[in-house]
Every structure is written in structure tokens, then in C-alpha cells.
Scaffold this motif. Structure first.
Motif, PDB file in Angstrom:
ATOM      1  N   THR A 142       0.794  -1.167   0.190  1.00 47.39           N
ATOM      2  CA  THR A 142      -0.096   0.046   0.108  1.00 47.39           C
ATOM      3  C   THR A 142       0.800   1.149   0.116  1.00 47.39           C
ATOM      4  OG1 THR A 142      -0.129  -0.266   2.432  1.00 47.39           O
ATOM      5  CG2 THR A 142      -1.858  -1.423   1.115  1.00 47.39           C
ATOM      6  N   PRO A 143       0.413   2.149  -0.878  1.00 54.21           N
ATOM      7  CA  PRO A 143       1.373   3.559  -1.090  1.00 54.21           C
ATOM      8  C   PRO A 143       1.065   4.529  -0.101  1.00 54.21           C
ATOM      9  CG  PRO A 143      -0.257   3.689  -2.566  1.00 54.21           C
ATOM     10  CD  PRO A 143      -0.435   2.189  -1.924  1.00 54.21           C
ATOM     11  N   ALA A 144       1.837   5.520  -0.028  1.00 55.96           N
ATOM     12  CA  ALA A 144       1.351   6.626   0.844  1.00 55.96           C
ATOM     13  C   ALA A 144       0.152   7.256  -0.054  1.00 55.96           C
ATOM     14  CB  ALA A 144       2.498   7.607   0.811  1.00 55.96           C
ATOM     15  N   ARG A 145      -0.942   8.025   0.733  1.00 50.36           N
ATOM     16  CA  ARG A 145      -2.084   7.987   0.173  1.00 50.36           C
ATOM     17  C   ARG A 145      -2.489   9.267   0.675  1.00 50.36           C
ATOM     18  NH1 ARG A 145      -7.470   4.572  -0.508  1.00 50.36           N
ATOM     19  NH2 ARG A 145      -8.386   6.081   0.955  1.00 50.36           N
ATOM     20  N   ALA A 146      -3.297  10.099  -0.234  1.00 50.80           N
ATOM     21  CA  ALA A 146      -3.817  11.406   0.442  1.00 50.80           C
ATOM     22  C   ALA A 146      -5.588  11.160  -0.396  1.00 50.80           C
ATOM     23  CB  ALA A 146      -3.543  12.419   0.175  1.00 50.80           C
ATOM     24  N   THR A 147      -6.434  11.424   0.313  1.00 49.49           N
ATOM     25  CA  THR A 147      -7.761  11.577  -0.335  1.00 49.49           C
ATOM     26  C   THR A 147      -8.613  13.078  -0.040  1.00 49.49           C
ATOM     27  OG1 THR A 147      -8.092   9.083  -0.306  1.00 49.49           O
ATOM     28  CG2 THR A 147      -9.981  10.377  -0.692  1.00 49.49           C
ATOM     29  N   VAL A 148      -9.011  13.578  -0.908  1.00 46.95           N
ATOM     30  CA  VAL A 148      -9.837  14.877  -0.839  1.00 46.95           C
ATOM     31  C   VAL A 148     -10.838  15.010  -1.538  1.00 46.95           C
ATOM     32  CG1 VAL A 148      -7.542  16.165  -0.074  1.00 46.95           C
ATOM     33  CG2 VAL A 148      -8.203  16.174  -2.328  1.00 46.95           C
ATOM     34  N   GLN A 149     -11.833  15.810  -0.918  1.00 46.09           N
ATOM     35  CA  GLN A 149     -12.977  16.471  -1.873  1.00 46.09           C
ATOM     36  C   GLN A 149     -12.634  17.483  -2.799  1.00 46.09           C
ATOM     37  OE1 GLN A 149     -17.214  16.405  -0.336  1.00 46.09           O
ATOM     38  NE2 GLN A 149     -17.520  18.477  -1.168  1.00 46.09           N
ATOM     39  N   ALA A 150     -12.819  17.287  -4.236  1.00 48.44           N
ATOM     40  CA  ALA A 150     -12.559  18.461  -5.052  1.00 48.44           C
ATOM     41  C   ALA A 150     -13.744  18.434  -6.070  1.00 48.44           C
ATOM     42  CB  ALA A 150     -11.225  18.294  -5.603  1.00 48.44           C
ATOM     43  N   ARG A 151     -13.851  19.875  -6.682  1.00 48.65           N
ATOM     44  CA  ARG A 151     -14.719  19.856  -7.697  1.00 48.65           C
ATOM     45  C   ARG A 151     -13.862  19.399  -9.145  1.00 48.65           C
ATOM     46  NH1 ARG A 151     -17.380  25.466  -8.516  1.00 48.65           N
ATOM     47  NH2 ARG A 151     -18.268  24.879  -6.499  1.00 48.65           N
ATOM     48  N   LEU A 152     -14.359  18.347  -9.571  1.00 50.36           N
ATOM     49  CA  LEU A 152     -13.623  17.942 -10.704  1.00 50.36           C
ATOM     50  C   LEU A 152     -13.872  18.525 -12.015  1.00 50.36           C
ATOM     51  CD1 LEU A 152     -13.908  14.140  -9.910  1.00 50.36           C
ATOM     52  CD2 LEU A 152     -12.020  15.710  -9.225  1.00 50.36           C
ATOM     53  N   ALA A 153     -13.141  18.402 -13.207  1.00 49.93           N
ATOM     54  CA  ALA A 153     -13.394  19.189 -14.250  1.00 49.93           C
ATOM     55  C   ALA A 153     -14.797  18.748 -15.092  1.00 49.93           C
ATOM     56  CB  ALA A 153     -12.315  18.939 -15.251  1.00 49.93           C
ATOM     57  N   ASP A 154     -15.295  17.494 -14.879  1.00 51.27           N
ATOM     58  CA  ASP A 154     -16.503  17.237 -15.484  1.00 51.27           C
ATOM     59  C   ASP A 154     -17.423  16.701 -14.195  1.00 51.27           C
ATOM     60  OD1 ASP A 154     -18.629  15.333 -16.462  1.00 51.27           O
ATOM     61  OD2 ASP A 154     -17.295  15.071 -18.308  1.00 51.27           O
ATOM     62  N   ALA A 155     -18.543  17.238 -14.243  1.00 48.26           N
ATOM     63  CA  ALA A 155     -19.517  16.992 -13.104  1.00 48.26           C
ATOM     64  C   ALA A 155     -19.810  15.713 -13.014  1.00 48.26           C
ATOM     65  CB  ALA A 155     -20.766  17.875 -13.194  1.00 48.26           C
ATOM     66  N   ALA A 156     -19.858  14.838 -14.179  1.00 45.92           N
ATOM     67  CA  ALA A 156     -20.218  13.518 -14.015  1.00 45.92           C
ATOM     68  C   ALA A 156     -19.201  12.408 -13.628  1.00 45.92           C
ATOM     69  CB  ALA A 156     -20.474  12.823 -15.597  1.00 45.92           C
ATOM     70  N   TRP A 157     -17.879  13.149 -13.245  1.00 46.56           N
ATOM     71  CA  TRP A 157     -16.728  12.238 -12.677  1.00 46.56           C
ATOM     72  C   TRP A 157     -17.074  12.130 -11.187  1.00 46.56           C
ATOM     73  CZ3 TRP A 157     -12.328  15.411 -15.471  1.00 46.56           C
ATOM     74  CH2 TRP A 157     -12.241  15.096 -16.764  1.00 46.56           C
ATOM     75  N   LYS A 158     -16.805  11.082 -10.887  1.00 44.15           N
ATOM     76  CA  LYS A 158     -16.866  11.046  -9.356  1.00 44.15           C
ATOM     77  C   LYS A 158     -15.630  10.896  -8.522  1.00 44.15           C
ATOM     78  CE  LYS A 158     -21.597   8.676  -9.420  1.00 44.15           C
ATOM     79  NZ  LYS A 158     -22.143   9.694  -8.543  1.00 44.15           N
ATOM     80  N   VAL A 159     -14.746  10.316  -9.456  1.00 52.29           N
ATOM     81  CA  VAL A 159     -13.224  10.112  -8.794  1.00 52.29           C
ATOM     82  C   VAL A 159     -11.974  10.566  -9.859  1.00 52.29           C
ATOM     83  CG1 VAL A 159     -13.480   7.545  -9.535  1.00 52.29           C
ATOM     84  CG2 VAL A 159     -11.799   8.349  -7.584  1.00 52.29           C
ATOM     85  N   GLU A 160     -11.157  10.983  -9.411  1.00 49.74           N
ATOM     86  CA  GLU A 160      -9.868  11.074 -10.322  1.00 49.74           C
ATOM     87  C   GLU A 160      -8.619  10.702  -9.622  1.00 49.74           C
ATOM     88  OE1 GLU A 160      -7.476  14.476 -12.781  1.00 49.74           O
ATOM     89  OE2 GLU A 160      -9.420  14.845 -12.194  1.00 49.74           O
ATOM     90  N   ILE A 161      -7.855   9.821 -10.002  1.00 49.09           N
ATOM     91  CA  ILE A 161      -6.669   9.529  -9.082  1.00 49.09           C
ATOM     92  C   ILE A 161      -5.181   9.490  -9.869  1.00 49.09           C
ATOM     93  CG2 ILE A 161      -5.377   7.428  -8.159  1.00 49.09           C
ATOM     94  CD1 ILE A 161      -8.217   6.044  -7.799  1.00 49.09           C
ATOM     95  N   VAL A 162      -4.437  10.165  -9.158  1.00 48.69           N
ATOM     96  CA  VAL A 162      -3.105  10.423  -9.612  1.00 48.69           C
ATOM     97  C   VAL A 162      -2.013   9.582  -8.963  1.00 48.69           C
ATOM     98  CG1 VAL A 162      -1.070  12.352  -9.640  1.00 48.69           C
ATOM     99  CG2 VAL A 162      -3.559  13.046 -10.263  1.00 48.69           C
ATOM    100  N   VAL A 163      -1.227   8.980  -9.380  1.00 40.27           N
ATOM    101  CA  VAL A 163      -0.140   8.082  -8.769  1.00 40.27           C
ATOM    102  C   VAL A 163       1.209   8.432  -9.288  1.00 40.27           C
ATOM    103  CG1 VAL A 163      -1.748   6.354  -8.422  1.00 40.27           C
ATOM    104  CG2 VAL A 163      -0.209   6.281 -10.274  1.00 40.27           C
ATOM    105  N   THR A 164       2.313   8.288  -8.539  1.00 39.56           N
ATOM    106  CA  THR A 164       3.626   8.368  -8.876  1.00 39.56           C
ATOM    107  C   THR A 164       4.412   6.881  -8.455  1.00 39.56           C
ATOM    108  OG1 THR A 164       3.612  10.475  -8.255  1.00 39.56           O
ATOM    109  CG2 THR A 164       5.889   9.614  -8.386  1.00 39.56           C
ATOM    110  N   ALA A 165       5.066   6.349  -9.129  1.00 36.14           N
ATOM    111  CA  ALA A 165       5.373   5.083  -9.316  1.00 36.14           C
ATOM    112  C   ALA A 165       6.913   4.697  -9.512  1.00 36.14           C
ATOM    113  CB  ALA A 165       4.673   3.977 -10.001  1.00 36.14           C
ATOM    114  N   ALA A 166       7.623   3.887  -8.926  1.00 34.07           N
ATOM    115  CA  ALA A 166       8.955   3.264  -9.273  1.00 34.07           C
ATOM    116  C   ALA A 166       8.895   2.615 -10.460  1.00 34.07           C
ATOM    117  CB  ALA A 166       9.598   2.654  -8.161  1.00 34.07           C
ATOM    118  N   VAL A 167       9.807   2.454 -11.168  1.00 39.48           N
ATOM    119  CA  VAL A 167       9.951   1.810 -12.568  1.00 39.48           C
ATOM    120  C   VAL A 167      10.711   0.615 -12.461  1.00 39.48           C
ATOM    121  CG1 VAL A 167      10.368   1.795 -15.102  1.00 39.48           C
ATOM    122  CG2 VAL A 167       9.169   3.821 -14.070  1.00 39.48           C
TER     123      VAL A 167
END
Length: 114
Positions: free
Chosen positions: A89-114
Motif C-alpha cells: 500500500t502506497p502513501a495516499r491522500a484523499t480529498v474532496q474536490a470539484r472535478l473538471a467534469d461533473a459526471a466524474w466521481k473520482v480522479e486518481i494521480v499516482v507516482t510509481a517506481a519503474v
């Protein structure tokens, strides 16, 4: 050297530099689904991008989750907990935000080692 993946006129879906993959915010394609379904779609998109970079979800360093409604936290976590490998399990933050499209319920950004 910087590698760019799925590059368009506005952004790349992922960039890789010095062994780290930086993903753009991933959003659902089918907005008719509930929060759990939309989250599953986003996680599948993350899996596909990480595979292009030669990485996978066990190498995620950090995840930032944006919810249109923090009241749907449990539904998002249902999909997340089914997907994320225990012990990785990675470090994680979850926040409420107004997303660019009102139909989207979630958007996720990740950073990963290759």
C-alpha cells in the motif's frame, strides 16, 4: 532523458524520468457507473499505464485521490482495497474536490517506481 506516453496537445498521460513514473489524473470513461465502478475503471487505466512503463501497482509510491463527494469515500475504498496489494500500500491522500467534469466521481494521480 524524459519519456512521454500517450502525449496529446495538452498533456501526456504519463512521463517517466530517473526511474519514476508520474501519471496524469486518471478518470472514468463510463460515468453512468457508481463510485465503486468508476474507481475500478480508473484503477484499470492506472494498471495499463504502469505496464507501458514496465512497472505495476506494487511499485506505487504515492496516490492522490480526488472525490467529487467525500461522502462516497467508502465506495471508493471498496474498489481500492480490492485492487491494492496488501503489503504494497502506497502513501495516499484523499480529498474532496470539484472535478473538471461533473459526471466524474473520482480522479486518481499516482507516482510509481519503474
Amino acid at each position: 532523458m524524459i519519456q512521454r506516453f500517450e502525449t496529446g496537445p495538452r498533456m501526456s498521460e504519463m512521463t517517466v524520468h530517473n526511474g519514476v513514473a508520474y501519471l496524469a489524473g486518471q478518470i472514468p470513461e463510463d460515468t453512468s457507473q457508481d463510485i465503486t465502478g468508476q474507481t475500478r475503471q480508473v484503477l484499470e487505466a492506472i494498471d495499463a499505464l504502469l505496464a507501458q512503463a514496465g512497472s505495476d501497482k506494487t511499485k506505487i509510491l504515492r496516490a492522490e485521490i480526488f472525490l467529487a463527494d467525500i461522502g462516497e469515500f467508502a465506495g471508493m475504498n471498496k474498489a481500492w482495497e480490492e485492487w491494492v496489494p496488501q503489503g504494497h500500500t502506497p502513501a495516499r491522500a484523499t480529498v474532496q474536490a470539484r472535478l473538471a467534469d461533473a459526471a466524474w466521481k473520482v480522479e486518481i494521480v499516482v507516482t510509481a517506481a519503474v
